[in-house]
Structure formats: structure tokens, C-alpha cells
Motif scaffolding. Structure first.
Motif, PDB file in Angstrom:
ATOM      1  N   CYS A  43       0.832  -1.193   0.000  1.00  0.00           N
ATOM      2  CA  CYS A  43       0.000   0.000   0.000  1.00  0.00           C
ATOM      3  C   CYS A  43       0.875   1.254   0.000  1.00  0.00           C
ATOM      4  N   ALA A  44       1.862   1.273   0.863  1.00  0.00           N
ATOM      5  CA  ALA A  44       2.756   2.427   0.951  1.00  0.00           C
ATOM      6  C   ALA A  44       3.555   2.603  -0.338  1.00  0.00           C
ATOM      7  N   GLU A  45       4.076   1.518  -0.854  1.00  0.00           N
ATOM      8  CA  GLU A  45       4.867   1.579  -2.089  1.00  0.00           C
ATOM      9  C   GLU A  45       4.032   2.156  -3.236  1.00  0.00           C
ATOM     10  N   LYS A  46       2.839   1.666  -3.413  1.00  0.00           N
ATOM     11  CA  LYS A  46       1.984   2.137  -4.508  1.00  0.00           C
ATOM     12  C   LYS A  46       1.536   3.573  -4.281  1.00  0.00           C
ATOM     13  N   SER A  47       1.343   3.967  -3.032  1.00  0.00           N
ATOM     14  CA  SER A  47       0.967   5.346  -2.727  1.00  0.00           C
ATOM     15  C   SER A  47       2.084   6.311  -3.096  1.00  0.00           C
ATOM     16  N   LEU A  48       3.310   5.970  -2.717  1.00  0.00           N
ATOM     17  CA  LEU A  48       4.454   6.818  -3.050  1.00  0.00           C
ATOM     18  C   LEU A  48       4.662   6.885  -4.565  1.00  0.00           C
ATOM     19  N   LYS A  49       4.515   5.758  -5.228  1.00  0.00           N
ATOM     20  CA  LYS A  49       4.658   5.731  -6.682  1.00  0.00           C
ATOM     21  C   LYS A  49       3.542   6.530  -7.353  1.00  0.00           C
ATOM     22  N   THR A  62      11.471  -0.615  -7.638  1.00  0.00           N
ATOM     23  CA  THR A  62      12.053  -0.910  -6.332  1.00  0.00           C
ATOM     24  C   THR A  62      10.941  -1.099  -5.318  1.00  0.00           C
ATOM     25  N   HIS A  63      11.246  -1.874  -4.286  1.00  0.00           N
ATOM     26  CA  HIS A  63      10.345  -2.009  -3.145  1.00  0.00           C
ATOM     27  C   HIS A  63      10.828  -1.157  -1.970  1.00  0.00           C
ATOM     28  N   ASP A  64      11.933  -0.456  -2.150  1.00  0.00           N
ATOM     29  CA  ASP A  64      12.560   0.312  -1.084  1.00  0.00           C
ATOM     30  C   ASP A  64      11.791   1.610  -0.831  1.00  0.00           C
ATOM     31  N   LEU A  65      11.038   1.643   0.256  1.00  0.00           N
ATOM     32  CA  LEU A  65      10.220   2.812   0.573  1.00  0.00           C
ATOM     33  C   LEU A  65      11.063   4.035   0.904  1.00  0.00           C
ATOM     34  N   LEU A  66      12.255   3.816   1.434  1.00  0.00           N
ATOM     35  CA  LEU A  66      13.123   4.954   1.752  1.00  0.00           C
ATOM     36  C   LEU A  66      13.629   5.614   0.474  1.00  0.00           C
ATOM     37  N   GLU A  67      13.967   4.818  -0.516  1.00  0.00           N
ATOM     38  CA  GLU A  67      14.373   5.370  -1.806  1.00  0.00           C
ATOM     39  C   GLU A  67      13.217   6.154  -2.432  1.00  0.00           C
ATOM     40  N   LEU A  68      12.024   5.580  -2.398  1.00  0.00           N
ATOM     41  CA  LEU A  68      10.858   6.264  -2.962  1.00  0.00           C
ATOM     42  C   LEU A  68      10.548   7.542  -2.184  1.00  0.00           C
ATOM     43  N   ASN A  69      10.621   7.470  -0.862  1.00  0.00           N
ATOM     44  CA  ASN A  69      10.373   8.656  -0.042  1.00  0.00           C
ATOM     45  C   ASN A  69      11.381   9.758  -0.352  1.00  0.00           C
ATOM     46  N   ASN A  70      12.645   9.387  -0.532  1.00  0.00           N
ATOM     47  CA  ASN A  70      13.667  10.376  -0.880  1.00  0.00           C
ATOM     48  C   ASN A  70      13.359  11.051  -2.216  1.00  0.00           C
ATOM     49  N   LEU A  71      12.925  10.265  -3.194  1.00  0.00           N
ATOM     50  CA  LEU A  71      12.560  10.840  -4.493  1.00  0.00           C
ATOM     51  C   LEU A  71      11.387  11.806  -4.360  1.00  0.00           C
ATOM     52  N   CYS A  72      10.416  11.440  -3.552  1.00  0.00           N
ATOM     53  CA  CYS A  72       9.262  12.307  -3.338  1.00  0.00           C
ATOM     54  C   CYS A  72       9.666  13.589  -2.607  1.00  0.00           C
ATOM     55  N   THR A  73      10.579  13.464  -1.665  1.00  0.00           N
ATOM     56  CA  THR A  73      11.020  14.606  -0.871  1.00  0.00           C
ATOM     57  C   THR A  73      11.719  15.659  -1.734  1.00  0.00           C
ATOM     58  N   VAL A  74      12.330  15.240  -2.819  1.00  0.00           N
ATOM     59  CA  VAL A  74      12.945  16.187  -3.756  1.00  0.00           C
ATOM     60  C   VAL A  74      11.904  17.176  -4.271  1.00  0.00           C
ATOM     61  N   HIS A  75      10.668  16.713  -4.436  1.00  0.00           N
ATOM     62  CA  HIS A  75       9.606  17.552  -5.003  1.00  0.00           C
ATOM     63  C   HIS A  75       8.722  18.195  -3.947  1.00  0.00           C
ATOM     64  N   GLU A  76       8.607  17.553  -2.796  1.00  0.00           N
ATOM     65  CA  GLU A  76       7.793  18.072  -1.685  1.00  0.00           C
ATOM     66  C   GLU A  76       8.528  17.745  -0.391  1.00  0.00           C
ATOM     67  N   SER A  77       9.078  18.756   0.240  1.00  0.00           N
ATOM     68  CA  SER A  77       9.860  18.507   1.451  1.00  0.00           C
ATOM     69  C   SER A  77       9.019  17.887   2.565  1.00  0.00           C
ATOM     70  N   CYS A  78       7.704  18.053   2.499  1.00  0.00           N
ATOM     71  CA  CYS A  78       6.842  17.507   3.551  1.00  0.00           C
ATOM     72  C   CYS A  78       6.862  15.983   3.598  1.00  0.00           C
ATOM     73  N   PHE A  79       7.410  15.323   2.581  1.00  0.00           N
ATOM     74  CA  PHE A  79       7.524  13.863   2.629  1.00  0.00           C
ATOM     75  C   PHE A  79       8.443  13.403   3.755  1.00  0.00           C
TER      76      PHE A  79
END
Length: 131
Positions: A43-49, A62-79
Motif C-alpha cells: 500500500c505504501a509503495e503504490k501510494s508513493l509511486k 524498487t520495493h525500497d520505501l526509503l528510496e521512494l520517499n527520498n525521491l518524493c522529498t525532492v519535489h515536496e519537502s513535507c515527505f
């Protein structure tokens, strides 16, 4: 199909994973804690994607939520505010699918489901801002 439509499809699949996690934990006897944790991570992986897709970014395989979160944080620091939930769920993408990899109990499973729900709501709110 628009980028927003595709992102919403990903969110629909994320909700399905969360529903499965809840069902396998709260409605099945005996409780399926490992499967619930796995679907919480999914659920979290698909939400971040979904968020990345809404920004017209192809999410990595990737299944790595930290990698996905980091990518999202580049665009929205609130991640960074949901990073701790990603840390909680990250082990359940792979390790929980195999015997004796992780010790999962009811409390851990409840935390996993709650973490997934928080990530889903967070991402859904951001995706819906792009209407």
C-alpha cells in the motif's frame, strides 16, 4: 489516460492492498500477520509511486520505501514527515514473504497497517491537489 488518472489508479490499488491487510488481520482466524504486513508495505509503495506518477516521474522498479520517499522529498519537502512510517514498513516488502525472516506479532501488524494508512492518506491528499 492522463497522468492524474494513472496516479489515481495506483492509489486505487494501494487502497486494495490496505483493505487486504485489514481483512487478513481483523477478519481471518488465525490472523495472517505476515501477509497483512506485506500488503501494508505494498500500500505504501503504490501510494508513493502514485505521487511520483502525478508529478510525471516514472517511479523506479524498487520495493525500497526509503528510496521512494527520498525521491518524493525532492519535489515536496513535507515527505520527510512520513519517513518514519516508511522505515517501519520497509522490511515487509521482501523479508516478510519468507519463513523465519522476521518476527511479527499483533502489535507490530497494527502499527504496520496504521503506517500504511497514514502514507496512503498523505499521498492521496497531495495527488488530489493536482486536480
Amino acid at each position: 489516460m492522463t497522468v492524474l488518472d494513472l496516479a489515481k489508479d495506483w492509489l486505487r490499488y494501494a487502497k486494495s492492498d490496505l483493505n487486504t491487510a485489514n481483512h487478513m488481520f481483523y477478519s481471518v482466524n488465525p490472523k495472517e500477520t505476515e501477509i497483512s504486513c506485506y500488503h501494508s508495505q505494498q500500500c505504501a509503495e503504490k501510494s508513493l509511486k502514485a505521487y511520483l506518477i502525478s508529478k510525471n516521474i516514472e517511479p523506479p522498479f524498487t520495493h525500497d520505501l526509503l528510496e521512494l520517499n527520498n525521491l518524493c522529498t525532492v519535489h515536496e519537502s513535507c515527505f520527510s514527515n512520513i519517513r518514519q512510517y516508511c522505515v517501519t514498513l520497509n522490511p515487509y516488502g521482501v523479508n516478510v514473504r519468507y519463513p523465519n525472516e522476521l518476527a511479527i506479532d499483533d502489535n507490530i501488524t497494527k502499527i504496520a497497517i496504521e503506517s500504511a494508512q497514514k502514507i496512503l492518506i498523505f499521498c492521496e491528499d497531495l495527488v488530489n491537489k493536482f486536480k
